[in-house]
Scaffold this motif. Structure first.
Motif, PDB file in Angstrom:
ATOM      1  N   ALA A  87      -3.686  13.897  -3.980  1.00 31.11           N
ATOM      2  CA  ALA A  87      -2.622  13.925  -4.999  1.00 31.11           C
ATOM      3  C   ALA A  87      -1.362  13.255  -4.454  1.00 31.11           C
ATOM      4  CB  ALA A  87      -2.314  15.361  -5.402  1.00 31.11           C
ATOM      5  N   LEU A  88      -1.054  13.579  -3.217  1.00 32.85           N
ATOM      6  CA  LEU A  88       0.110  13.002  -2.553  1.00 32.85           C
ATOM      7  C   LEU A  88      -0.061  11.492  -2.399  1.00 32.85           C
ATOM      8  CD1 LEU A  88       2.608  14.294  -1.428  1.00 32.85           C
ATOM      9  CD2 LEU A  88       1.481  14.440   0.790  1.00 32.85           C
ATOM     10  N   LEU A  89      -1.222  11.100  -1.964  1.00 30.52           N
ATOM     11  CA  LEU A  89      -1.512   9.676  -1.803  1.00 30.52           C
ATOM     12  C   LEU A  89      -1.302   8.932  -3.116  1.00 30.52           C
ATOM     13  CD1 LEU A  89      -2.815   7.169  -0.344  1.00 30.52           C
ATOM     14  CD2 LEU A  89      -5.005   8.031  -1.166  1.00 30.52           C
ATOM     15  N   ARG A  90      -1.816   9.514  -4.190  1.00 34.53           N
ATOM     16  CA  ARG A  90      -1.711   8.829  -5.484  1.00 34.53           C
ATOM     17  C   ARG A  90      -0.257   8.762  -5.950  1.00 34.53           C
ATOM     18  NH1 ARG A  90      -5.530   8.767  -9.362  1.00 34.53           N
ATOM     19  NH2 ARG A  90      -4.596  10.507 -10.442  1.00 34.53           N
ATOM     20  N   GLU A  91       0.489   9.817  -5.677  1.00 29.32           N
ATOM     21  CA  GLU A  91       1.915   9.832  -6.011  1.00 29.32           C
ATOM     22  C   GLU A  91       2.643   8.724  -5.227  1.00 29.32           C
ATOM     23  OE1 GLU A  91       3.302  12.264  -8.117  1.00 29.32           O
ATOM     24  OE2 GLU A  91       5.241  11.231  -7.968  1.00 29.32           O
ATOM     25  N   ILE A  92       2.331   8.624  -3.957  1.00 31.71           N
ATOM     26  CA  ILE A  92       2.991   7.634  -3.101  1.00 31.71           C
ATOM     27  C   ILE A  92       2.585   6.219  -3.514  1.00 31.71           C
ATOM     28  CG2 ILE A  92       3.127   6.762  -0.715  1.00 31.71           C
ATOM     29  CD1 ILE A  92       2.941   9.755   0.148  1.00 31.71           C
ATOM     30  N   MET A  93       1.303   6.041  -3.814  1.00 30.19           N
ATOM     31  CA  MET A  93       0.847   4.727  -4.282  1.00 30.19           C
ATOM     32  C   MET A  93       1.634   4.321  -5.531  1.00 30.19           C
ATOM     33  SD  MET A  93      -3.302   4.946  -3.797  1.00 30.19           S
ATOM     34  CE  MET A  93      -3.683   3.270  -4.334  1.00 30.19           C
ATOM     35  N   ALA A  94       1.819   5.281  -6.427  1.00 34.80           N
ATOM     36  CA  ALA A  94       2.544   4.981  -7.664  1.00 34.80           C
ATOM     37  C   ALA A  94       3.983   4.562  -7.368  1.00 34.80           C
ATOM     38  CB  ALA A  94       2.511   6.184  -8.602  1.00 34.80           C
ATOM     39  N   CYS A  95       4.639   5.250  -6.415  1.00 37.40           N
ATOM     40  CA  CYS A  95       6.014   4.880  -6.035  1.00 37.40           C
ATOM     41  C   CYS A  95       6.084   3.445  -5.544  1.00 37.40           C
ATOM     42  CB  CYS A  95       6.526   5.741  -4.884  1.00 37.40           C
ATOM     43  SG  CYS A  95       6.841   7.433  -5.286  1.00 37.40           S
ATOM     44  N   LEU A  96       5.038   3.001  -4.875  1.00 35.86           N
ATOM     45  CA  LEU A  96       5.054   1.681  -4.248  1.00 35.86           C
ATOM     46  C   LEU A  96       4.430   0.620  -5.158  1.00 35.86           C
ATOM     47  CD1 LEU A  96       3.991   2.706  -0.619  1.00 35.86           C
ATOM     48  CD2 LEU A  96       6.286   2.590  -1.589  1.00 35.86           C
ATOM     49  N   GLY A  97       4.204   0.980  -6.392  1.00 33.20           N
ATOM     50  CA  GLY A  97       3.662   0.013  -7.343  1.00 33.20           C
ATOM     51  C   GLY A  97       2.200  -0.313  -7.093  1.00 33.20           C
TER      52      GLY A  97
ATOM     53  N   PHE B 310       0.715   0.505   8.132  1.00 34.55           N
ATOM     54  CA  PHE B 310       1.499   1.330   9.062  1.00 34.55           C
ATOM     55  C   PHE B 310       2.541   2.148   8.293  1.00 34.55           C
ATOM     56  CE2 PHE B 310       5.544   1.412  11.575  1.00 34.55           C
ATOM     57  CZ  PHE B 310       5.181   2.389  12.488  1.00 34.55           C
ATOM     58  N   HIS B 311       3.274   1.481   7.429  1.00 35.91           N
ATOM     59  CA  HIS B 311       4.341   2.182   6.711  1.00 35.91           C
ATOM     60  C   HIS B 311       3.793   3.133   5.639  1.00 35.91           C
ATOM     61  CE1 HIS B 311       7.683   0.153   8.699  1.00 35.91           C
ATOM     62  NE2 HIS B 311       6.970  -0.954   8.642  1.00 35.91           N
ATOM     63  N   THR B 312       2.760   2.701   4.925  1.00 31.45           N
ATOM     64  CA  THR B 312       2.242   3.590   3.879  1.00 31.45           C
ATOM     65  C   THR B 312       1.538   4.797   4.500  1.00 31.45           C
ATOM     66  OG1 THR B 312       0.355   2.093   3.695  1.00 31.45           O
ATOM     67  CG2 THR B 312       2.011   1.935   1.990  1.00 31.45           C
ATOM     68  N   ARG B 314       2.374   6.223   7.376  1.00 36.58           N
ATOM     69  CA  ARG B 314       3.425   7.133   7.824  1.00 36.58           C
ATOM     70  C   ARG B 314       4.014   7.900   6.641  1.00 36.58           C
ATOM     71  NH1 ARG B 314       7.604   7.571  10.864  1.00 36.58           N
ATOM     72  NH2 ARG B 314       8.880   5.949   9.948  1.00 36.58           N
ATOM     73  N   LEU B 315       4.205   7.201   5.544  1.00 33.66           N
ATOM     74  CA  LEU B 315       4.695   7.896   4.344  1.00 33.66           C
ATOM     75  C   LEU B 315       3.742   9.033   3.977  1.00 33.66           C
ATOM     76  CD1 LEU B 315       5.834   4.872   2.141  1.00 33.66           C
ATOM     77  CD2 LEU B 315       7.307   6.737   2.881  1.00 33.66           C
ATOM     78  N   ASN B 316       2.457   8.733   4.017  1.00 32.22           N
ATOM     79  CA  ASN B 316       1.477   9.740   3.633  1.00 32.22           C
ATOM     80  C   ASN B 316       1.422  10.907   4.603  1.00 32.22           C
ATOM     81  OD1 ASN B 316      -0.470   9.378   1.224  1.00 32.22           O
ATOM     82  ND2 ASN B 316       0.052   7.319   1.902  1.00 32.22           N
ATOM     83  N   HIS B 317       1.560  10.601   5.875  1.00 32.52           N
ATOM     84  CA  HIS B 317       1.412  11.671   6.865  1.00 32.52           C
ATOM     85  C   HIS B 317       2.600  12.619   6.902  1.00 32.52           C
ATOM     86  CE1 HIS B 317      -1.911   9.653   9.521  1.00 32.52           C
ATOM     87  NE2 HIS B 317      -2.364  10.135   8.373  1.00 32.52           N
ATOM     88  N   MET B 318       3.830  12.095   6.672  1.00 34.86           N
ATOM     89  CA  MET B 318       4.949  13.000   6.922  1.00 34.86           C
ATOM     90  C   MET B 318       6.078  12.995   5.898  1.00 34.86           C
ATOM     91  SD  MET B 318       6.971  10.381   8.157  1.00 34.86           S
ATOM     92  CE  MET B 318       8.453  11.334   8.305  1.00 34.86           C
TER      93      MET B 318
END
Ligand code: SF4
Ligand code: SF4
Ligand code: SF4
Lengths: 141, 382
Positions: A87-97, B310-312, B314-318
């Motif tokens: 879920a977190l990964l998908r949220e972060i992917m969305a933030c980064l387009g 590397f950056h993505t 790190r974003l995911n991990h912390m």
């Protein structure tokens, strides 16, 4: 999109449920899209998103993570932890387009060979509509 | 709960009074050592010093507006195992919040430290601070004076670190620390404002470390609330704009255009604590033919490989535990706004999972826990 685009899917499947379900689909000779490459994990909770990202950034059209249904995890809670991470990964992917719909998490048990086949077909169909992952051709990443 | 005290200075030297308090604390044995910002030999910077000898408390300044490293990182080295004594650590609010996260990640033993947290007046980049000192300025004294009136403004001609301009926590959360040194709304030319956790307050009184009179600085809370409000508004504007900038592949490529892959942002981050990091292992050192086949497929390939990964990763991990200290910005030799990236993504991720890093010791860190009934749609439930 070209007529014969076949999405490439990397599937991380848990040993106790989805991997066994996929095996059952195979032994009972059910047909499913051939663009899938399976990576065998002991538990969906063992997934490190670095490998999901690696697959997506290197151009896989989709990544599927398969685990046991809630309550059925061989290690009690691995699948719940995987769910948070994805879920977190998908949220972060969305933030980064990035296209978060290229990552699917699904619960498929050892006896659900048919569900496995249906899920892969459905995912592959959805990816066909999205088209090939543009990152496959990006050199500057 | 805390007991507060507001004491008239005996001299006109604020730092001397505070080091007097710290010295009595050290002598009492309640702490065996102290970690305090101390003017270094060069004279143009303050660094954290681990002090055993009370005489070395000379030239310390708990209010100094510079943070060359994140103290939580140092404390993780000092207190990851039982150090055999309590270490008193003088830290800023963002350092406190990093400590809270590291306690939850079992990198710091909470009972091994006494957290003495100071209201933060904002900080300058170390090189800026040094230049100010060399130009004859007194950055701490300037900011203390402004803080008495609740004003947060750098010295004319200089800028705070960008993390500080959008920091919502000008004061430490009293619930997670042992001692608070208050500066907002406090006339430090005349007064000393402290608050001490109840049990400790009794020990402090019994050992003549500090007189606790129950008085509070009347306008301190009001100053803090106003600052927090203004900076939160500023944060939303700054990070909102930044979110637009990174919301596409092209945006990320432009952001990381000058990244030299030195890993400094990672090394300086208090939250990136893994002792065996995947990026400092051979995991992603591929064979030559592998690189060549990627170059073949794409026609070319950025080297070294995996910058975006590397950056993505790190974003995911912390990122759910990113406390916004901005030490990654300080560390980056290429001026990449790493903090803005982490805070922009962090806010969205933290909101999605209803987690505020550094808030309390009792909430488990998001990556270590789960709720059975959450995130039902993630697994394609219809
Ligand atoms: S981020 Fe906040 S607490 Fe940290 S140095 Fe800046 S103003 Fe102080
Ligand atoms: S990512 Fe940057 S701002 Fe966030 S905790 Fe780490 S160093 Fe501080
Ligand atoms: S510190 Fe800056 S240049 Fe170095 S790896 Fe981090 S972002 Fe890249």
């Amino acid at each position: 999109m070209s007529e014969n685009f076949e999405p490439r899917i990397v599937a991380f499947l848990c040993h106790w449920c989805t991997y066994t379900g996929a095996d059952l689909a195979g032994t009972t000779r059910q047909q499913y899209p051939s663009g899938i490459r399976v990576i065998h994990l002991m538990c969906s909770g063992a997934i490190d998103v670095v490998y999901v990202l690696k697959a997506i950034l290197e151009g896989a059209d989709g990544v599927m993570i398969g685990g046991c249904h809630p309550g059925d995890c061989h290690y009690q809670s691995g699948n719940f932890k995987a769910r948070r991470r994805i879920a977190l990964l998908r949220e972060i992917m969305a933030c980064l387009g990035m296209d978060a719909d290229r990552v699917w998490l699904r619960w498929i048990s050892a006896s659900e060979g048919r569900l496995f086949v249906e899920t892969v077909r459905e995912f592959s169909g959805a990816l066909e509509e999205q088209g090939a992952n543009p990152l496959a051709q990006e050199w500057d990443i | 709960m805390m007991k507060s005290t507001l004491i008239d200075l005996k001299s006109d030297n604020y730092n001397e009074e505070i080091s007097g308090f710290l010295s009595r604390l050290l002598a009492s044995g309640l702490v065996g050592s102290l970690l305090v910002p101390k003017k270094n030999t060069g004279g143009d910077n303050y660094v954290q010093a681990l002090i055993k000898d009370p005489a070395m408390l000379a030239d310390t300044d708990v209010t100094v507006p510079v943070m060359p490293v994140q103290s939580a990182r140092i404390i993780a080295n000092l207190a990851v195992r039982e150090p055999g004594e309590v270490i008193g650590v003088v830290v800023k609010p963002c350092e406190v919040r990093a400590i809270v996260e590291l306690v939850k990640f079992q990198q710091i033993i909470r009972s091994a430290i006494m957290i003495i947290a100071v209201d933060c007046l904002g900080t300058y980049e170390p090189k800026v601070y040094s230049a100010m000192v060399k130009a004859g300025h007194h950055p701490a004294a300037d900011l203390r004076q402004k803080a008495a009136a609740g004003s947060f403004a750098p010295l004319d001609g200089y800028a705070f670190r960008s993390a500080c301009d959008i920091c919502e926590f000008p004061a430490p959360n009293p619930e997670v620390v042992d001692v608070v040194i208050g500066l907002w709304g406090v006339d430090t030319a005349k007064q000393l404002c402290l608050a001490v956790r109840d049990e400790l307050a009794d020990a402090f009184a019994a050992k003549d470390i500090l007189a606790i009179n129950g008085q509070e600085a009347p306008t301190r809370q009001e100053c803090i609330d106003q600052l927090a409000k203004a900076r939160t508004a500023n944060r939303d504007v700054v990070l909102g704009e930044f979110g637009q900038r990174i919301g596409s592949l092209k945006g990320m490529q432009e952001l990381l255009s000058t990244c030299i892959r030195c890993h400094n942002c990672m090394i300086n981050c208090p939250i990136c604590y893994c002792r065996e990091c995947v990026f400092r292992s051979p995991t992603f050192e591929h064979t030559p033919d592998q690189y060549l086949s990627w170059a073949e497929r794409k026609g070319a390939m950025r080297m070294p490989a995996n910058t975006l990964m590397f950056h993505t990763t790190r974003l995911n991990h912390m990122v759910t535990s990113c406390i916004g200290c901005g030490l990654c910005d300080t560390a980056c030799p290429s001026d990449i706004p790493v903090m803005s990236l982490f805070r922009t993504v962090g806010m969205r991720a933290q909101q999605a999972i209803e987690y505020l890093p550094g808030r309390s010791y009792d909430e488990p860190a998001p990556v270590t826990t789960y709720k059975e009934d959450e995130l039902q749609d993630e697994s394609g439930a219809r």
